[in-house]
Design a protein around this motif. Structure first.
Motif, PDB file in Angstrom:
ATOM      1  N   PHE A 125       1.370  -5.371 -10.836  1.00 55.01           N
ATOM      2  CA  PHE A 125       1.629  -6.587 -10.064  1.00 55.01           C
ATOM      3  C   PHE A 125       0.943  -6.430  -8.714  1.00 55.01           C
ATOM      4  CE2 PHE A 125       4.031  -9.255  -7.106  1.00 55.01           C
ATOM      5  CZ  PHE A 125       3.965 -10.471  -7.769  1.00 55.01           C
ATOM      6  N   VAL A 126       0.011  -7.324  -8.439  1.00 59.26           N
ATOM      7  CA  VAL A 126      -0.761  -7.264  -7.196  1.00 59.26           C
ATOM      8  C   VAL A 126      -0.076  -8.098  -6.116  1.00 59.26           C
ATOM      9  CG1 VAL A 126      -2.986  -7.763  -6.104  1.00 59.26           C
ATOM     10  CG2 VAL A 126      -2.907  -6.936  -8.467  1.00 59.26           C
ATOM     11  N   LYS A 127       0.170  -7.480  -4.976  1.00 63.19           N
ATOM     12  CA  LYS A 127       0.775  -8.185  -3.842  1.00 63.19           C
ATOM     13  C   LYS A 127      -0.334  -8.910  -3.087  1.00 63.19           C
ATOM     14  CE  LYS A 127       2.609  -4.351  -2.337  1.00 63.19           C
ATOM     15  NZ  LYS A 127       3.375  -3.381  -1.506  1.00 63.19           N
ATOM     16  N   LEU A 128      -0.286 -10.242  -3.130  1.00 62.43           N
ATOM     17  CA  LEU A 128      -1.337 -11.036  -2.526  1.00 62.43           C
ATOM     18  C   LEU A 128      -1.032 -11.336  -1.063  1.00 62.43           C
ATOM     19  CD1 LEU A 128      -2.062 -13.554  -5.390  1.00 62.43           C
ATOM     20  CD2 LEU A 128      -3.247 -11.433  -4.861  1.00 62.43           C
ATOM     21  N   ASP A 160      -8.156   6.118   1.876  1.00 59.32           N
ATOM     22  CA  ASP A 160      -8.395   7.288   1.030  1.00 59.32           C
ATOM     23  C   ASP A 160      -7.159   7.704   0.238  1.00 59.32           C
ATOM     24  OD1 ASP A 160     -10.994   7.396   1.840  1.00 59.32           O
ATOM     25  OD2 ASP A 160     -10.692   8.908   3.383  1.00 59.32           O
ATOM     26  N   SER A 161      -5.995   7.367   0.753  1.00 59.21           N
ATOM     27  CA  SER A 161      -4.764   7.723   0.028  1.00 59.21           C
ATOM     28  C   SER A 161      -4.603   6.930  -1.263  1.00 59.21           C
ATOM     29  CB  SER A 161      -3.548   7.482   0.937  1.00 59.21           C
ATOM     30  OG  SER A 161      -3.491   6.124   1.343  1.00 59.21           O
ATOM     31  N   SER A 162      -5.448   5.894  -1.438  1.00 58.10           N
ATOM     32  CA  SER A 162      -5.347   5.040  -2.627  1.00 58.10           C
ATOM     33  C   SER A 162      -6.011   5.638  -3.856  1.00 58.10           C
ATOM     34  CB  SER A 162      -5.981   3.670  -2.339  1.00 58.10           C
ATOM     35  OG  SER A 162      -5.392   3.038  -1.229  1.00 58.10           O
ATOM     36  N   PHE A 163      -6.943   6.556  -3.665  1.00 59.33           N
ATOM     37  CA  PHE A 163      -7.768   7.026  -4.780  1.00 59.33           C
ATOM     38  C   PHE A 163      -6.950   7.664  -5.907  1.00 59.33           C
ATOM     39  CE2 PHE A 163     -11.266   6.962  -1.588  1.00 59.33           C
ATOM     40  CZ  PHE A 163     -12.091   6.090  -2.281  1.00 59.33           C
ATOM     41  N   LYS A 164      -5.947   8.428  -5.551  1.00 56.95           N
ATOM     42  CA  LYS A 164      -5.167   9.125  -6.570  1.00 56.95           C
ATOM     43  C   LYS A 164      -4.499   8.150  -7.528  1.00 56.95           C
ATOM     44  CE  LYS A 164      -1.477  12.557  -7.164  1.00 56.95           C
ATOM     45  NZ  LYS A 164      -0.503  13.444  -6.470  1.00 56.95           N
ATOM     46  N   ASP A 165      -3.859   7.105  -6.982  1.00 54.66           N
ATOM     47  CA  ASP A 165      -3.171   6.137  -7.831  1.00 54.66           C
ATOM     48  C   ASP A 165      -4.157   5.268  -8.610  1.00 54.66           C
ATOM     49  OD1 ASP A 165      -0.697   7.050  -7.236  1.00 54.66           O
ATOM     50  OD2 ASP A 165      -0.129   5.413  -5.899  1.00 54.66           O
ATOM     51  N   ILE A 166      -5.297   4.942  -7.992  1.00 53.28           N
ATOM     52  CA  ILE A 166      -6.310   4.161  -8.706  1.00 53.28           C
ATOM     53  C   ILE A 166      -6.819   4.932  -9.909  1.00 53.28           C
ATOM     54  CG2 ILE A 166      -8.647   3.207  -8.563  1.00 53.28           C
ATOM     55  CD1 ILE A 166      -8.073   2.451  -5.692  1.00 53.28           C
ATOM     56  N   ALA A 167      -7.087   6.222  -9.706  1.00 54.22           N
ATOM     57  CA  ALA A 167      -7.559   7.069 -10.810  1.00 54.22           C
ATOM     58  C   ALA A 167      -6.535   7.123 -11.932  1.00 54.22           C
ATOM     59  CB  ALA A 167      -7.850   8.469 -10.283  1.00 54.22           C
ATOM     60  N   ASN A 209       4.588  -0.808  -6.123  1.00 53.19           N
ATOM     61  CA  ASN A 209       5.023   0.503  -6.616  1.00 53.19           C
ATOM     62  C   ASN A 209       3.907   1.548  -6.645  1.00 53.19           C
ATOM     63  OD1 ASN A 209       7.658  -0.528  -7.093  1.00 53.19           O
ATOM     64  ND2 ASN A 209       7.015  -1.293  -9.095  1.00 53.19           N
ATOM     65  N   TYR A 210       2.773   1.250  -6.013  1.00 51.66           N
ATOM     66  CA  TYR A 210       1.686   2.219  -5.932  1.00 51.66           C
ATOM     67  C   TYR A 210       1.176   2.294  -4.497  1.00 51.66           C
ATOM     68  CZ  TYR A 210       1.454   2.279 -11.036  1.00 51.66           C
ATOM     69  OH  TYR A 210       1.758   2.415 -12.369  1.00 51.66           O
TER      70      TYR A 210
END
Length: 335
Positions: A168-171, A219-226, A306-307
């Protein structure tokens, strides 16, 4: 008794557009609200039959309004009208008691089907004169138009991302301003709290409109994106760059496509350029400030529920482009 309608949307343009395609005999009792709290206050004072409700609003959003209606047991027919067309958004509003969901921009035929389903007559079409904006400044009304156009395009991009990642994307609520290059860092003040970021820039041009899209990912986003992309292996600078490009391609491409479709034009996109990796956003902007002068800046800040994923998308249009875009959207502004 005349049907009473409440249209709740933070966009003045969206409220006008919807009001124009309502049945002619509803026009006498149409109320407007700019956010959820305003709508609830109106519902407490007025006897409203139909509520047309946007989801993405300041102060109180559409989800919160639906929850409050349920809690207060207020009886009103609710139809959600939103650019957020994610499957989960639809599911959430229906579970909260909405009768139906109309995608922005409003399709008169879809509205007609909903009204006919409850034995209401077909809406009459009304005409109005286009209001031409000849000034070179971005006044409040024109800012509202650009914001609503972006809101629709942003919803389409969010839907694409949501389906791809099954999230779910928070817009965000788009932020629209004409700014000087020296003010560019202010438009990204919300990103400054993060220690380091990575950024991609991509030029676009078409129909007398030109600009650049800047996507900044923390940069903290990369782990969850992967993790969401089922990436296996260690996160190296090379793989992070690949993930950055993937996100940029999805969001930049979808948002530009959504804007272009509404303006009845098309954009050609240049090759994406990496501005930098693992650096404070202020340094990235400073190092590349020569790319921009005075510009129309549209800022979008995406997040995923949640991410720990956050990214900012900044669309920068040239001054000459603003004049062309005003001409393109003049027909959307009617009395």
């Amino acid at each position: 008794m005349t049907t009473a309608v409440l249209i709740c949307d933070d966009s003045n343009m969206a409220r006008k557009q919807l009001a124009r395609i309502l049945p002619q005999d509803w026009q006498e009792r149409v109320h407007f609200a700019g956010h959820g709290a305003d709508a609830l206050a109106t519902l407490e004072k007025e006897s409203i039959d139909w509520l047309f409700l946007d989801l993405n609003m300041p102060i109180m959003d559409g989800y919160q309004v639906l929850a409050e209606l349920k809690k207060r047991q207020l009886s009103v027919n609710v139809v959600v009208v939103s650019g957020d067309v994610q499957p989960e958004a639809y599911q959430r509003v229906m579970e909260l008691g909405a009768l139906d969901f109309i995608r922005k921009p409003v399709d008169a035929a879809k509205l007609q089907v909903i009204l006919q389903s409850v034995s209401l007559r077909q809406p009459d079409k009304t005409s109005a004169q286009s209001k031409r904006i000849t000034d070179t400044e971005l006044n409040a009304e024109m800012r509202d138009v650009f914001q609503e156009i972006t809101n629709v395009a942003m919803g389409q991009a969010g839907d694409l991302l949501a389906r791809l990642l099954n999230v779910f994307v928070k817009l965000p609520i788009p932020n629209v301003n004409v700014i000087e290059v020296s003010e560019l860092h202010m438009a990204l003040a919300s990103v400054e709290q993060h220690s380091s970021t990575s950024a991609v820039c991509q030029g676009f041009i078409g129909g007398g409109v030109a600009g650049e899209a800047l996507l900044i990912l923390t940069d903290s986003s990369f782990k969850d994106i992967a993790s969401l992309l089922n990436f296996q292996g260690d996160l190296t600078p090379s793989t992070e760059l690949e993930l950055l490009m993937d996100v940029a391609n999805i969001l930049i491409g979808a948002v530009l496509k959504g804007i272009a479709e509404q303006l009845d034009m098309s954009f050609s996109q240049g090759h994406p350029v990496v501005l930098g990796q693992h650096a404070p956003v202020s340094e990235l902007i400073k190092a590349n400030a020569r790319r921009w002068r005075k510009t129309l800046a549209i800022e979008l800040s995406y997040g995923i529920e949640n991410y720990n994923i956050n990214c900012d998308l900044l669309l920068l249009f040239t001054e000459d482009s603003v004049k062309t875009m005003k001409q393109k959207v003049a027909f959307l502004l009617e009395e």
